[in-house]
Design an enzyme around this catalytic site. Structure first.
Site, PDB file in Angstrom:
ATOM      1  N   HIS A 144      85.133  30.668  49.206  1.00 16.21           N
ATOM      2  CA  HIS A 144      84.826  30.142  50.411  1.00 16.21           C
ATOM      3  C   HIS A 144      84.349  30.714  51.326  1.00 16.21           C
ATOM      4  CE1 HIS A 144      88.217  30.026  54.337  1.00 16.21           C
ATOM      5  NE2 HIS A 144      87.071  31.632  54.635  1.00 16.21           N
ATOM      6  N   GLU A 145      83.668  32.679  51.040  1.00 11.66           N
ATOM      7  CA  GLU A 145      82.272  32.582  51.893  1.00 11.66           C
ATOM      8  C   GLU A 145      81.092  31.854  51.908  1.00 11.66           C
ATOM      9  OE1 GLU A 145      82.720  33.969  55.016  1.00 11.66           O
ATOM     10  OE2 GLU A 145      84.466  34.025  53.960  1.00 11.66           O
ATOM     11  N   HIS A 148      81.652  28.244  53.628  1.00 12.53           N
ATOM     12  CA  HIS A 148      80.690  27.459  54.570  1.00 12.53           C
ATOM     13  C   HIS A 148      79.212  27.436  54.875  1.00 12.53           C
ATOM     14  CE1 HIS A 148      84.939  29.119  57.309  1.00 12.53           C
ATOM     15  NE2 HIS A 148      84.892  29.814  56.602  1.00 12.53           N
TER      16      HIS A 148
END
Length: 269
Positions: A144-145, A148
């Site tokens: 998820h990170e 980004h």
């Protein structure tokens, strides 16, 4: 982190010349296709360099405080998971295969983790210990990170800050000196720092992260159990990680609905 975004704000405002519509990543199997608006003169390389400098300062502070990479078993675990995920980023952007990816660990009770622009990843021991995360759940957070960073949501947020919040007048204002200029910079920073956590960007990070972990051989269902754990953590006081990554029922439902799209890619059924 705030100093990093202020530096971006000041530098970009001085050279602000307009915006362009770009697609930072390929759509992947998951189908993220949104066009993003970026300030023309705020380049990816500039943002990545500033992020790397901010990350180096965080590492230096951790070394000074004696909190950096103290748990060697957890650090080895994190780096092994990152190695598998990084091998899959070419599905979304080939250049990211050559980023200077780095993973480190800070001893802290904070339930937090992040990936800065350019691939600088930091985990806190609190999120690993309190939630008793499995490898699959760690891969869900890390993916998820990383998403980004792949989507350049930080650069996009700063671009939106200029165009939508302050407009082109911010450039002229920031060219001045004194308190008013720094107040203007802070306004851009504070506005821009909220945008990476918008509903749209969070959904994109969820989807891309889900595909990354599945392609790396991790169980995509763990993305659901992760957010369930995050939702339950802290009782009435949500942990820091959740304060910028809200685990709403709609997010969990969206992840469940997307698992069939990626589970054949290498994850477990």
């Amino acid at each position: 982190m705030k100093n990093f975004f202020r530096a971006v704000a000041v530098g970009a405002a001085i050279t602000l010349a307009g915006c362009q519509s770009v697609s930072t990543t390929s759509s992947g199997t998951i189908g993220v296709q949104r066009q993003q608006q970026m300030v023309t003169m705020l380049s990816e390389s500039e943002v990545n360099q500033m992020a790397a400098e901010a990350y180096r300062k965080a590492l230096a502070k951790g070394k000074k405080d004696g909190t950096l990479n103290q748990n060697h078993k957890q650090l080895k675990q994190l780096r092994a998971i990152a190695d598998r995920l990084v091998k899959q980023v070419g599905v979304f952007r080939m250049d990211a295969l050559h980023w200077d990816w780095e993973v480190n660990l800070l001893t802290s009770q904070q339930l937090n983790a992040y990936c800065m622009p350019g691939g600088k990843i930091m985990f806190y021991t609190g999120i690993l210990d309190e939630l008793k995360l499995t490898d699959d759940e760690i891969a869900a957070i890390m993916g998820h990170e990383m998403a980004h960073a792949l989507r350049e949501h930080g650069r996009e947020a700063m671009s939106h800050a200029y165009v939508q919040q302050l407009g082109f007048s911010a450039a002229a204002a920031l060219l001045g000196a004194g308190r008013s200029a720094m107040q203007m910079a802070d306004a851009v920073v504070n506005y821009g720092m909220t945008l990476p956590n918008s509903r749209t960007n969070e959904v994109e990070a969820d989807l891309i992260g889900l595909e990354l972990m599945a392609r790396a051989g991790y169980d995509p269902h763990a993305a659901v159990t992760l957010w369930e754990k995050m939702s339950a953590a802290g009782g009435g006081s949500p942990p820091e990680f959740m304060s910028t990554h809200p685990a709403h029922n709609t997010r969990i439902s969206g992840l469940r609905a997307s698992i069939p799209k990626v589970r054949h890619l290498g994850g477990k059924d």
